[in-house]
Design a protein around this motif. Structure first.
Motif, mmCIF file in Angstrom:
data_model
loop_
_atom_site.group_PDB
_atom_site.id
_atom_site.type_symbol
_atom_site.label_atom_id
_atom_site.label_comp_id
_atom_site.label_asym_id
_atom_site.label_seq_id
_atom_site.Cartn_x
_atom_site.Cartn_y
_atom_site.Cartn_z
ATOM 1 N N CYS A 57 0.862 -1.178 0.000
ATOM 2 C CA CYS A 57 0.000 0.000 0.000
ATOM 3 C C CYS A 57 0.904 1.235 0.000
ATOM 4 C CB CYS A 57 -0.909 -0.010 1.219
ATOM 5 S SG CYS A 57 -1.894 1.484 1.414
ATOM 6 N N ALA A 59 0.221 4.162 0.640
ATOM 7 C CA ALA A 59 -0.074 5.140 1.696
ATOM 8 C C ALA A 59 0.508 4.730 3.044
ATOM 9 C CB ALA A 59 -1.576 5.340 1.810
ATOM 10 N N CYS A 60 0.297 3.447 3.418
ATOM 11 C CA CYS A 60 0.711 3.072 4.765
ATOM 12 C C CYS A 60 1.718 1.928 4.789
ATOM 13 C CB CYS A 60 -0.509 2.720 5.609
ATOM 14 S SG CYS A 60 -1.378 1.258 5.050
ATOM 15 N N CYS A 71 -5.717 -0.787 1.083
ATOM 16 C CA CYS A 71 -5.510 -1.863 2.040
ATOM 17 C C CYS A 71 -6.707 -2.046 2.959
ATOM 18 C CB CYS A 71 -4.250 -1.600 2.854
ATOM 19 S SG CYS A 71 -4.381 -0.184 3.959
ATOM 20 N N CYS A 76 -6.028 4.434 7.056
ATOM 21 C CA CYS A 76 -5.162 4.524 5.885
ATOM 22 C C CYS A 76 -5.650 5.653 4.997
ATOM 23 C CB CYS A 76 -5.191 3.202 5.116
ATOM 24 S SG CYS A 76 -4.226 3.269 3.612
HETATM 25 ZN ZN ZN Z 1 -2.931 1.486 3.338
#
Ligand code: ZN
Length: 80
Positions: A57, A59-60, A71, A76
């Motif tokens: 992912c 982003a995270c 995710c 997130c």
């Molecule tokens: Zn994520």
């Protein structure tokens, strides 16, 4: 002086018997596994796609399925 030696001997005895017991447990387990009675080797329950084709992912950093848009982890930023 004598008491010190006694304590030392006691410690050695405890360590010795502990080691023996530990080895016996290990041998019993190995024998049980050979007979097929022990804990079965871990089988992957998740589909193969889950283990190899995961994408991170962006982003995270959590690994998700490649077809997933996000995710889905709470919090997130990429979620939804
Ligand atoms: Zn994520």
């Amino acid at each position: 002086m004598f008491s010190k030696l006694l304590v030392l001997a006691l410690l050695i005895a405890v360590a010795w018997y502990g080691m023996k017991a530990y080895r016996r447990i290990q041998e019993d387990r190995a024998r049980a596994i050979k007979r097929g009675e022990g804990p079965a080797p871990a089988k992957p329950k998740t589909p193969a796609v889950m283990s190899e084709d995961m994408v991170k992912c962006t982003a995270c950093g959590v690994y998700v399925a490649p077809d997933a848009q996000a995710c889905g982890k709470p919090g997130c930023p990429q979620r939804g």
